[in-house]
Design a protein around this motif. Structure first.
Motif, PDB file in Angstrom:
ATOM      1  N   ILE A 175      -1.796   3.379 -11.567  1.00  0.00           N
ATOM      2  CA  ILE A 175      -2.186   2.102 -10.942  1.00  0.00           C
ATOM      3  C   ILE A 175      -3.460   2.341 -10.146  1.00  0.00           C
ATOM      4  O   ILE A 175      -3.590   3.359  -9.474  1.00  0.00           O
ATOM      5  N   PHE A 176      -4.403   1.425 -10.237  1.00  0.00           N
ATOM      6  CA  PHE A 176      -5.619   1.583  -9.435  1.00  0.00           C
ATOM      7  C   PHE A 176      -6.247   0.207  -9.185  1.00  0.00           C
ATOM      8  O   PHE A 176      -5.891  -0.791  -9.821  1.00  0.00           O
ATOM      9  N   GLY A 177      -7.224   0.190  -8.280  1.00  0.00           N
ATOM     10  CA  GLY A 177      -8.000  -1.029  -8.047  1.00  0.00           C
ATOM     11  C   GLY A 177      -7.870  -1.550  -6.630  1.00  0.00           C
ATOM     12  O   GLY A 177      -6.961  -1.208  -5.884  1.00  0.00           O
ATOM     13  N   GLN A 178      -8.831  -2.371  -6.289  1.00  0.00           N
ATOM     14  CA  GLN A 178      -8.879  -2.995  -4.969  1.00  0.00           C
ATOM     15  C   GLN A 178      -9.931  -4.102  -5.077  1.00  0.00           C
ATOM     16  O   GLN A 178     -11.052  -3.803  -5.512  1.00  0.00           O
ATOM     17  N   PRO A 179      -9.643  -5.358  -4.794  1.00  0.00           N
ATOM     18  CA  PRO A 179      -8.385  -5.862  -4.245  1.00  0.00           C
ATOM     19  C   PRO A 179      -7.298  -6.100  -5.295  1.00  0.00           C
ATOM     20  O   PRO A 179      -6.135  -6.246  -4.934  1.00  0.00           O
ATOM     21  N   PHE A 180      -7.664  -6.178  -6.606  1.00  0.00           N
ATOM     22  CA  PHE A 180      -6.618  -6.332  -7.617  1.00  0.00           C
ATOM     23  C   PHE A 180      -6.157  -4.956  -8.065  1.00  0.00           C
ATOM     24  O   PHE A 180      -6.987  -4.090  -8.342  1.00  0.00           O
ATOM     25  N   ARG A 181      -4.840  -4.758  -8.163  1.00  0.00           N
ATOM     26  CA  ARG A 181      -4.318  -3.457  -8.584  1.00  0.00           C
ATOM     27  C   ARG A 181      -3.332  -3.605  -9.738  1.00  0.00           C
ATOM     28  O   ARG A 181      -2.502  -4.519  -9.732  1.00  0.00           O
ATOM     29  N   SER A 182      -3.428  -2.687 -10.691  1.00  0.00           N
ATOM     30  CA  SER A 182      -2.445  -2.635 -11.776  1.00  0.00           C
ATOM     31  C   SER A 182      -2.696  -1.384 -12.605  1.00  0.00           C
ATOM     32  O   SER A 182      -3.734  -0.720 -12.441  1.00  0.00           O
ATOM     33  N   PRO A 183      -1.781  -1.045 -13.523  1.00  0.00           N
ATOM     34  CA  PRO A 183      -2.004   0.148 -14.355  1.00  0.00           C
ATOM     35  C   PRO A 183      -3.049  -0.103 -15.429  1.00  0.00           C
ATOM     36  O   PRO A 183      -3.185  -1.228 -15.917  1.00  0.00           O
ATOM     37  N   ASN A 184      -3.776   0.959 -15.792  1.00  0.00           N
ATOM     38  CA  ASN A 184      -4.785   0.846 -16.859  1.00  0.00           C
ATOM     39  C   ASN A 184      -4.124   0.767 -18.221  1.00  0.00           C
ATOM     40  O   ASN A 184      -4.490  -0.054 -19.053  1.00  0.00           O
ATOM     41  N   VAL A 185      -3.116   1.625 -18.455  1.00  0.00           N
ATOM     42  CA  VAL A 185      -2.358   1.619 -19.715  1.00  0.00           C
ATOM     43  C   VAL A 185      -0.904   1.937 -19.391  1.00  0.00           C
ATOM     44  O   VAL A 185      -0.604   2.509 -18.344  1.00  0.00           O
ATOM     45  N   TYR A 242      -0.031 -10.707 -14.671  1.00  0.00           N
ATOM     46  CA  TYR A 242      -0.086  -9.545 -15.575  1.00  0.00           C
ATOM     47  C   TYR A 242      -0.130  -8.260 -14.763  1.00  0.00           C
ATOM     48  O   TYR A 242       0.494  -7.249 -15.119  1.00  0.00           O
ATOM     49  N   ARG A 243      -0.827  -8.309 -13.637  1.00  0.00           N
ATOM     50  CA  ARG A 243      -0.918  -7.092 -12.824  1.00  0.00           C
ATOM     51  C   ARG A 243       0.433  -6.760 -12.183  1.00  0.00           C
ATOM     52  O   ARG A 243       0.856  -5.608 -12.170  1.00  0.00           O
ATOM     53  N   SER A 244       1.133  -7.777 -11.638  1.00  0.00           N
ATOM     54  CA  SER A 244       2.395  -7.462 -10.948  1.00  0.00           C
ATOM     55  C   SER A 244       3.461  -6.993 -11.928  1.00  0.00           C
ATOM     56  O   SER A 244       4.245  -6.097 -11.609  1.00  0.00           O
ATOM     57  N   SER A 245       3.493  -7.558 -13.151  1.00  0.00           N
ATOM     58  CA  SER A 245       4.531  -7.094 -14.089  1.00  0.00           C
ATOM     59  C   SER A 245       4.210  -5.681 -14.582  1.00  0.00           C
ATOM     60  O   SER A 245       5.111  -4.873 -14.793  1.00  0.00           O
ATOM     61  N   GLY A 246       2.912  -5.374 -14.734  1.00  0.00           N
ATOM     62  CA  GLY A 246       2.523  -4.008 -15.113  1.00  0.00           C
ATOM     63  C   GLY A 246       2.890  -3.018 -14.011  1.00  0.00           C
ATOM     64  O   GLY A 246       3.391  -1.928 -14.284  1.00  0.00           O
ATOM     65  N   THR A 286      15.990  -9.028  -9.794  1.00  0.00           N
ATOM     66  CA  THR A 286      15.331  -9.760  -8.694  1.00  0.00           C
ATOM     67  C   THR A 286      14.921  -8.818  -7.560  1.00  0.00           C
ATOM     68  O   THR A 286      13.751  -8.814  -7.162  1.00  0.00           O
ATOM     69  N   PRO A 287      15.855  -7.976  -7.036  1.00  0.00           N
ATOM     70  CA  PRO A 287      15.378  -7.024  -6.012  1.00  0.00           C
ATOM     71  C   PRO A 287      14.283  -6.097  -6.519  1.00  0.00           C
ATOM     72  O   PRO A 287      13.371  -5.743  -5.757  1.00  0.00           O
ATOM     73  N   ALA A 288      14.329  -5.728  -7.804  1.00  0.00           N
ATOM     74  CA  ALA A 288      13.281  -4.835  -8.341  1.00  0.00           C
ATOM     75  C   ALA A 288      11.934  -5.557  -8.328  1.00  0.00           C
ATOM     76  O   ALA A 288      10.899  -4.971  -7.978  1.00  0.00           O
ATOM     77  N   ILE A 289      11.919  -6.824  -8.716  1.00  0.00           N
ATOM     78  CA  ILE A 289      10.662  -7.591  -8.732  1.00  0.00           C
ATOM     79  C   ILE A 289      10.087  -7.681  -7.319  1.00  0.00           C
ATOM     80  O   ILE A 289       8.890  -7.457  -7.088  1.00  0.00           O
ATOM     81  N   GLU A 290      10.950  -7.973  -6.349  1.00  0.00           N
ATOM     82  CA  GLU A 290      10.461  -8.120  -4.968  1.00  0.00           C
ATOM     83  C   GLU A 290       9.961  -6.783  -4.414  1.00  0.00           C
ATOM     84  O   GLU A 290       8.937  -6.736  -3.738  1.00  0.00           O
ATOM     85  N   GLU A 291      10.682  -5.705  -4.738  1.00  0.00           N
ATOM     86  CA  GLU A 291      10.245  -4.387  -4.243  1.00  0.00           C
ATOM     87  C   GLU A 291       8.936  -3.968  -4.923  1.00  0.00           C
ATOM     88  O   GLU A 291       8.052  -3.381  -4.291  1.00  0.00           O
ATOM     89  N   GLY A 292       8.787  -4.323  -6.202  1.00  0.00           N
ATOM     90  CA  GLY A 292       7.534  -4.032  -6.908  1.00  0.00           C
ATOM     91  C   GLY A 292       6.374  -4.772  -6.256  1.00  0.00           C
ATOM     92  O   GLY A 292       5.291  -4.214  -6.052  1.00  0.00           O
ATOM     93  N   LEU A 293       6.599  -6.041  -5.913  1.00  0.00           N
ATOM     94  CA  LEU A 293       5.536  -6.841  -5.275  1.00  0.00           C
ATOM     95  C   LEU A 293       5.183  -6.288  -3.892  1.00  0.00           C
ATOM     96  O   LEU A 293       4.034  -6.330  -3.475  1.00  0.00           O
ATOM     97  N   ARG A 294       6.195  -5.781  -3.185  1.00  0.00           N
ATOM     98  CA  ARG A 294       5.920  -5.202  -1.868  1.00  0.00           C
ATOM     99  C   ARG A 294       5.167  -3.878  -2.012  1.00  0.00           C
ATOM    100  O   ARG A 294       4.114  -3.681  -1.407  1.00  0.00           O
ATOM    101  N   TYR A 295       5.730  -3.008  -2.836  1.00  0.00           N
ATOM    102  CA  TYR A 295       5.244  -1.623  -2.879  1.00  0.00           C
ATOM    103  C   TYR A 295       3.866  -1.509  -3.536  1.00  0.00           C
ATOM    104  O   TYR A 295       3.022  -0.742  -3.115  1.00  0.00           O
ATOM    105  N   GLU A 296       3.653  -2.262  -4.603  1.00  0.00           N
ATOM    106  CA  GLU A 296       2.332  -2.262  -5.249  1.00  0.00           C
ATOM    107  C   GLU A 296       1.860  -3.703  -5.349  1.00  0.00           C
ATOM    108  O   GLU A 296       2.014  -4.372  -6.367  1.00  0.00           O
ATOM    109  N   THR A 297       1.305  -4.196  -4.264  1.00  0.00           N
ATOM    110  CA  THR A 297       0.869  -5.591  -4.143  1.00  0.00           C
ATOM    111  C   THR A 297      -0.275  -5.839  -5.130  1.00  0.00           C
ATOM    112  O   THR A 297      -1.294  -5.154  -5.064  1.00  0.00           O
ATOM    113  N   PRO A 298      -0.112  -6.792  -6.056  1.00  0.00           N
ATOM    114  CA  PRO A 298      -1.155  -6.953  -7.092  1.00  0.00           C
ATOM    115  C   PRO A 298      -2.495  -7.440  -6.549  1.00  0.00           C
ATOM    116  O   PRO A 298      -3.542  -7.072  -7.054  1.00  0.00           O
ATOM    117  N   LEU A 299      -2.450  -8.262  -5.494  1.00  0.00           N
ATOM    118  CA  LEU A 299      -3.683  -8.705  -4.824  1.00  0.00           C
ATOM    119  C   LEU A 299      -3.559  -8.218  -3.383  1.00  0.00           C
ATOM    120  O   LEU A 299      -2.799  -8.767  -2.592  1.00  0.00           O
TER     121      LEU A 299
END
Ligand code: HEM
Length: 403
Positions: free
Chosen positions: A384-394, A246-250, A274-287
């Protein structure tokens, strides 16, 4: 519904900004790939669960090297942290025992299964959620979509009734936020044990083709999983399967909404998903961080680390390492793709990575196929915020329906 976000007032350690920890990571990388001290905030963690001595790895090479050397950097420390609440899981095992157990539970995540899960489970779940807000022309995509679909998917994969969703979502959140309330986490752990034992019993007498049935029947060299191994694994799967996805898709939706040209490119050409998903995971790592126990006096990136220390592996920092990526601080779905480290590396590499990627791809694809003209609104100050888990609040958005 439970709040899908963590408490933003959590004090950050030592100059680490919960909204943007990346300048802090960059500064630490510039000093050294590895340094003494922790990135974790232990201010609310009971003394007994705090490490006595900590080191942190910030560079990609140091993080990657430690993950691939499980002799010296193992996961046994999870036994005395998250394992207290989940029980003995593959996450905390190592060596031959880890290999054998991982082999057994992997049987429930066969790549062929994804081929049926996608059309039969994931797509209908995403469509049903989109149906709920389509006519309104606006939605909070965190509360109404990204927080919802991974929970429903995991429930269906485990063969759990929909009416139990609130119960196990609450229990999963209690376990993962154990540092803030140990009593509540222990209670949730016990409740889940009883709950899953009931389901294990049922599947033994009447296998129903779901993951719990696969776990009950899985066998390698005549060895089967014990009840304790099964319910502990299930207790791990809840947070592992829903929290991160949920965090990575947000994160990905937020990043695309903030980069409308890249959003438009993906909407026009779905091969860019697919490249967007991988870049999202790199740029804003959910964990952004995993940990390892140091089993012997050693050296990492030229820094001496004593036996018994805990090593924080900063995946979020490694994924922005300027020695590996050009313009690491830019979100760019068109960049030359080289592997990020968000699912870690080595023996504990995420077991659900193919499922997570498929779920995210299908969720985004259904949204972009059915809706268009997305605009991110300011209500609730989305970030987006948080540590170690990060994702948007709304993620408050308006949109049009595709004609
Ligand atoms: C984008 C989504 C996901 C991310 C970023 C993610 C991340 C991770 C990471 C970083 C680890 C390694 C922890 C460590 O080495 O200490 C891990 C392990 C694991 N993940 Fe995921 N995960 C995701 C989705 C999932 C899903 C959907 C499932 C299953 C339903 C899952 C199941 C597991 C399991 C069982 C392990 C333990 C593997 C082992 O110890 O051998 N994960 N995940």
């Amino acid at each position: 519904m439970n709040s899908p976000v963590q408490d933003e007032s959590t004090p950050a350690g030592d100059a680490l900004d919960l909204r943007d920890p990346y300048p802090y990571f960059a500064a630490r990388r510039a000093e050294s790939g590895v340094s003494h001290g922790t990135v974790m905030d232990y201010s609310r963690t009971p003394e007994s669960l705090r490490p006595k001595d900590s080191y942190s790895a910030f560079s990609y090479d140091a993080v990657n090297a430690a993950l691939r050397n499980s002799q010296v950097f193992n996961t046994a420390l999870y036994d005395s942290t998250i394992g207290v609440f989940m029980g003995p899981t593959i996450l905390a095992m190592h060596g031959a025992r880890h290999k054998a157990h991982r082999g057994l539970v992997s049987a429930a995540f066969k790549p062929q299964s994804l081929l049926t899960w996608e059309p039969e489970i994931v797509r209908p779940i995403c469509d049903a959620l989109i149906d709920e807000f389509t006519e309104r022309g606006n939605a909070d995509l965190v509360r109404e979509f990204t927080f919802e679909f991974p929970t429903r998917v995991i429930a269906r994969l485990l063969g759990l009734p929909e009416e139990d969703l609130p119960f196990f979502r609450k229990a999963a959140v209690a376990i993962i936020s154990y540092a803030g309330n140990v009593g509540r986490a222990l209670e949730a752990s016990k409740d889940l044990q009883e709950y899953f034992l009931g389901h294990i019993e049922q599947r033994r007498s009447n296998p129903t083709g779901d993951i719990i049935s696969d776990l009950v029947t899985a066998e390698i060299d005549g060895e089967k999983l014990t009840d304790e191994a099964i319910y502990s694994f299930l207790r791990l799967l809840l947070p592992a399967g829903l929290e991160t996805t949920y965090r990575s898709s947000g994160n990905l939706l937020y990043l695309l909404l903030k980069h409308p040209d890249q959003f438009a490119a993906v909407q026009a050409d779905r091969r860019l998903l697919t490249p967007a998903i991988e870049e999202g995971l790199r740029y804003e790592t959910p964990l952004t961080l995993v940990q390892r126990y140091v089993t012997e006096d050693t050296e990492l990136d030229g820094v001496a680390i004593p036996r018994g220390a805990v090593l924080d592996l900063c995946l979020g920092s490694a994924n922005r390492d300027e020695n590996r990526w050009e313009r690491p601080e830019e979100f760019d779905i068109h960049r030359r793709r080289i592997p990020h480290i968000s699912f870690t590396a080595g023996g504990h590499t995420c077991l659900g990575l193919h499922l997570a990627r498929m779920e995210t791809r299908v969720a985004l694809d259904r949204l972009l196929t059915r809706l268009t003209g997305f605009e991110l609104k300011d209500e609730g100050d989305p970030h987006i915020f948080g540590q170690p888990f990060r994702s948007p609040n709304v993620l408050p958005v308006t949109f049009d329906v595709v004609a």
